[in-house]
Motif scaffolding. Structure first.
Motif, mmCIF file in Angstrom:
data_model
loop_
_atom_site.group_PDB
_atom_site.id
_atom_site.type_symbol
_atom_site.label_atom_id
_atom_site.label_comp_id
_atom_site.label_asym_id
_atom_site.label_seq_id
_atom_site.Cartn_x
_atom_site.Cartn_y
_atom_site.Cartn_z
ATOM 1 N N GLU A 28 46.182 -2.880 -36.080
ATOM 2 C CA GLU A 28 45.589 -3.706 -35.030
ATOM 3 C C GLU A 28 46.276 -3.473 -33.677
ATOM 4 O OE1 GLU A 28 45.527 -7.807 -36.131
ATOM 5 O OE2 GLU A 28 44.675 -7.413 -38.122
ATOM 6 N N VAL A 29 47.602 -3.411 -33.717
ATOM 7 C CA VAL A 29 48.361 -3.197 -32.473
ATOM 8 C C VAL A 29 48.041 -1.828 -31.892
ATOM 9 C CG1 VAL A 29 50.674 -2.871 -31.521
ATOM 10 C CG2 VAL A 29 50.233 -4.777 -33.090
ATOM 11 N N LEU A 30 48.036 -0.803 -32.729
ATOM 12 C CA LEU A 30 47.746 0.547 -32.263
ATOM 13 C C LEU A 30 46.349 0.639 -31.663
ATOM 14 C CD1 LEU A 30 48.805 3.413 -32.025
ATOM 15 C CD2 LEU A 30 47.879 3.896 -34.304
ATOM 16 N N ALA A 31 45.394 -0.050 -32.279
ATOM 17 C CA ALA A 31 44.024 -0.045 -31.762
ATOM 18 C C ALA A 31 43.976 -0.691 -30.376
ATOM 19 C CB ALA A 31 43.102 -0.789 -32.725
ATOM 20 N N GLU A 32 44.722 -1.780 -30.193
ATOM 21 C CA GLU A 32 44.759 -2.438 -28.882
ATOM 22 C C GLU A 32 45.389 -1.537 -27.823
ATOM 23 O OE1 GLU A 32 46.082 -6.422 -28.389
ATOM 24 O OE2 GLU A 32 45.295 -7.086 -30.324
ATOM 25 N N VAL A 33 46.453 -0.848 -28.204
ATOM 26 C CA VAL A 33 47.130 0.060 -27.269
ATOM 27 C C VAL A 33 46.203 1.198 -26.874
ATOM 28 C CG1 VAL A 33 49.011 1.714 -27.005
ATOM 29 C CG2 VAL A 33 49.448 -0.508 -28.064
ATOM 30 N N LYS A 34 45.528 1.781 -27.850
ATOM 31 C CA LYS A 34 44.602 2.876 -27.565
ATOM 32 C C LYS A 34 43.464 2.417 -26.657
ATOM 33 C CE LYS A 34 45.347 5.839 -31.601
ATOM 34 N NZ LYS A 34 44.736 6.409 -32.835
ATOM 35 N N ALA A 35 42.957 1.212 -26.892
ATOM 36 C CA ALA A 35 41.880 0.681 -26.065
ATOM 37 C C ALA A 35 42.351 0.469 -24.626
ATOM 38 C CB ALA A 35 41.369 -0.633 -26.649
ATOM 39 N N ALA A 36 43.591 -0.004 -24.474
ATOM 40 C CA ALA A 36 44.139 -0.225 -23.135
ATOM 41 C C ALA A 36 44.320 1.101 -22.392
ATOM 42 C CB ALA A 36 45.476 -0.964 -23.236
ATOM 43 N N VAL A 37 44.818 2.124 -23.101
ATOM 44 C CA VAL A 37 45.004 3.442 -22.493
ATOM 45 C C VAL A 37 43.654 4.038 -22.104
ATOM 46 C CG1 VAL A 37 45.777 5.806 -22.907
ATOM 47 C CG2 VAL A 37 47.187 3.877 -23.660
ATOM 48 N N LYS A 38 42.665 3.881 -22.972
ATOM 49 C CA LYS A 38 41.319 4.402 -22.695
ATOM 50 C C LYS A 38 40.723 3.723 -21.461
ATOM 51 C CE LYS A 38 36.893 5.246 -25.047
ATOM 52 N NZ LYS A 38 35.965 4.544 -24.162
ATOM 53 N N PHE A 39 40.912 2.405 -21.371
ATOM 54 C CA PHE A 39 40.414 1.660 -20.214
ATOM 55 C C PHE A 39 41.072 2.166 -18.930
ATOM 56 C CE2 PHE A 39 41.017 -1.839 -17.194
ATOM 57 C CZ PHE A 39 39.696 -2.210 -16.972
ATOM 58 N N ALA A 40 42.387 2.390 -18.991
ATOM 59 C CA ALA A 40 43.102 2.876 -17.806
ATOM 60 C C ALA A 40 42.639 4.272 -17.417
ATOM 61 C CB ALA A 40 44.609 2.874 -18.077
ATOM 62 N N ASP A 41 42.471 5.137 -18.402
ATOM 63 C CA ASP A 41 42.045 6.515 -18.119
ATOM 64 C C ASP A 41 40.654 6.568 -17.490
ATOM 65 O OD1 ASP A 41 44.395 7.592 -19.032
ATOM 66 O OD2 ASP A 41 43.658 8.013 -21.054
ATOM 67 N N GLU A 42 39.781 5.661 -17.915
ATOM 68 C CA GLU A 42 38.395 5.692 -17.454
ATOM 69 C C GLU A 42 38.166 4.877 -16.184
ATOM 70 O OE1 GLU A 42 36.169 4.346 -20.791
ATOM 71 O OE2 GLU A 42 36.408 6.226 -21.924
ATOM 72 N N SER A 43 39.167 4.119 -15.772
ATOM 73 C CA SER A 43 39.015 3.267 -14.588
ATOM 74 C C SER A 43 39.193 4.081 -13.309
ATOM 75 C CB SER A 43 40.050 2.140 -14.599
ATOM 76 O OG SER A 43 39.855 1.288 -15.704
ATOM 77 N N ASP A 44 38.530 3.629 -12.248
ATOM 78 C CA ASP A 44 38.699 4.254 -10.939
ATOM 79 C C ASP A 44 40.077 3.928 -10.388
ATOM 80 O OD1 ASP A 44 36.091 5.223 -11.010
ATOM 81 O OD2 ASP A 44 35.284 3.388 -10.090
ATOM 82 N N MET A 45 40.562 4.778 -9.523
ATOM 83 C CA MET A 45 41.816 4.489 -8.840
ATOM 84 C C MET A 45 41.623 3.265 -7.941
ATOM 85 S SD MET A 45 44.267 6.524 -9.688
ATOM 86 C CE MET A 45 45.432 6.435 -8.334
ATOM 87 N N PRO A 46 42.618 2.373 -7.865
ATOM 88 C CA PRO A 46 42.458 1.192 -7.009
ATOM 89 C C PRO A 46 42.358 1.592 -5.549
ATOM 90 C CG PRO A 46 44.718 1.379 -7.800
ATOM 91 C CD PRO A 46 43.923 2.389 -8.540
ATOM 92 N N PRO A 47 41.604 0.843 -4.745
ATOM 93 C CA PRO A 47 41.484 1.168 -3.313
ATOM 94 C C PRO A 47 42.821 1.023 -2.602
ATOM 95 C CG PRO A 47 40.519 -0.981 -3.783
ATOM 96 C CD PRO A 47 40.845 -0.366 -5.104
ATOM 97 N N VAL A 48 43.025 1.806 -1.572
ATOM 98 C CA VAL A 48 44.281 1.780 -0.820
ATOM 99 C C VAL A 48 44.536 0.392 -0.233
ATOM 100 C CG1 VAL A 48 45.489 2.736 1.176
ATOM 101 C CG2 VAL A 48 44.112 4.238 -0.277
ATOM 102 N N GLU A 49 43.467 -0.281 0.184
ATOM 103 C CA GLU A 49 43.607 -1.598 0.820
ATOM 104 C C GLU A 49 44.220 -2.637 -0.118
ATOM 105 O OE1 GLU A 49 40.717 0.041 0.530
ATOM 106 O OE2 GLU A 49 40.600 0.924 2.538
ATOM 107 N N LEU A 50 44.129 -2.380 -1.421
ATOM 108 C CA LEU A 50 44.614 -3.364 -2.394
ATOM 109 C C LEU A 50 46.123 -3.573 -2.268
ATOM 110 C CD1 LEU A 50 43.654 -5.169 -4.718
ATOM 111 C CD2 LEU A 50 44.177 -3.300 -6.295
ATOM 112 N N ALA A 51 46.845 -2.523 -1.883
ATOM 113 C CA ALA A 51 48.302 -2.646 -1.741
ATOM 114 C C ALA A 51 48.659 -3.724 -0.724
ATOM 115 C CB ALA A 51 48.898 -1.305 -1.337
#
Length: 314
Positions: free
Chosen positions: A41-64
């Motif tokens: 279960e833990v490994l599945a959650e970690v993999k899902a989090a990594v997949k979400f990060a990999d597929e997400s757009d880079m945050p906008p510069v203004e966010l900083a």
């Protein structure tokens, strides 16, 4: 034993997760099969989090910039409402005798303020008491706190609010700044008094974490924390080598901190009140050799802006 052998030994013998697993399987808290399912279960959650990060757009510069401070630099802290539960919590946690004593103490300081006879240390102490009564989630940490420390900044706090809200700390700034950091992330509003600001060097990692918390958590965690202390580097403001380093220079490079200095009782009072109400980390430097000598009046019950300077002399 070489470094590679040392690392292999550490992984095999000092892995805290493995120790946890061994302890609780041996105690019968869970079986080996249950442990395997948990790991899946833990490994599945970690993999899902990594997949979400990999597929997400880079945050906008203004966010900083948006995530630099929880409260904007031009916030008017006078407009922030006090918690509705304050009176009920104070009545439950502060005895009538303690309340009578602290109110008499506050009244005495306010009389000094009106007469123009209050010091910088006493002005900060007055602001702290007013804010701790206004918001019972406010805490304070300091060395020699019960005795009032060196400049009376935490005077009468433990005697009024108890050891949980007013902690008399050991000589380990990283330790109690770290405690305050944890409190700030969990709904409290900690104040840290450094007997001398130079000693904050021993808490640099914690101060840096406080400054970065709001940004690194994507705005999920506010980080209310007020660090206040006396220090100085000018010839007549020095106290020897280990007490006179320009700690301002150390913290100026940490993003997310609001940093102020106060050379008068009125500035110290108004800035302290604002910093305690701010939802981010703040640092107030006060002049070490003026803490008791400089006297003046106060603009009572008024929070000072944190984004402006006062011109005292032309």
């Amino acid at each position: 034993r070489g470094r590679k052998d040392e690392k292999a030994w550490a992984r095999a013998e000092q892995d805290p997760i493995k120790k946890f697993e061994d302890k609780y399987t041996a105690n019968g808290v869970f079986t080996e099969d249950e442990l395997k399912e948990f790991k899946k279960e833990v490994l599945a959650e970690v993999k899902a989090a990594v997949k979400f990060a990999d597929e997400s757009d880079m945050p906008p510069v203004e966010l900083a910039k948006e995530l630099e401070y929880p409260d904007a630099p031009d916030t008017d802290y006078n407009l922030k409402p006090a918690p509705a539960f304050a009176d009920a919590v104070n009545a439950r946690t502060i005895s009538p005798e303690q309340m009578e004593t602290v109110q008499a103490h506050i009244a005495g300081l306010r009389e000094k303020a009106i007469a123009g006879d209050i010091s910088i240390g006493d002005a900060i102490n007055l602001a702290i008491h007013e804010e701790m009564l206004r918001d019972p989630t406010t805490t304070i940490h300091a060395e020699d706190l019960q005795a009032g420390s060196s400049y009376d900044i935490p005077k009468l706090t433990q005697q009024t609010y108890g050891k949980t809200r007013a902690a008399d700390e050991i000589i380990d700034e990283g330790h109690f700044i770290g405690k305050a950091l944890g409190e700030g992330m969990n709904g409290y509003r900690p104040i840290v008094e450094l007997m001398n600001t130079n000693f904050g060097i021993f808490g640099m990692a914690e101060i840096s974490s406080a400054g970065n918390t709001y940004a690194t958590t994507g705005g999920q965690f506010d980080m209310p924390m007020t660090i206040v202390g006396a220090g100085g580097t000018a010839p007549n403001q020095a106290l020897g080598a280990e007490h006179s380093q320009p700690f301002h220079a150390y913290v100026m490079g940490i993003p997310g901190l609001k940093i102020c200095s106060a050379a008068s009782p009125d500035a110290a009072y108004g800035i302290t009140k604002s910093m305690i109400r701010d939802n981010g980390p703040c640092f107030l430097f006060a002049p070490v050799k003026m803490m008791k000598e400089a006297k003046g009046t106060l603009d009572l019950d008024v929070c000072a802006p944190l984004n402006k300077s006062a011109l005292l002399h032309e």
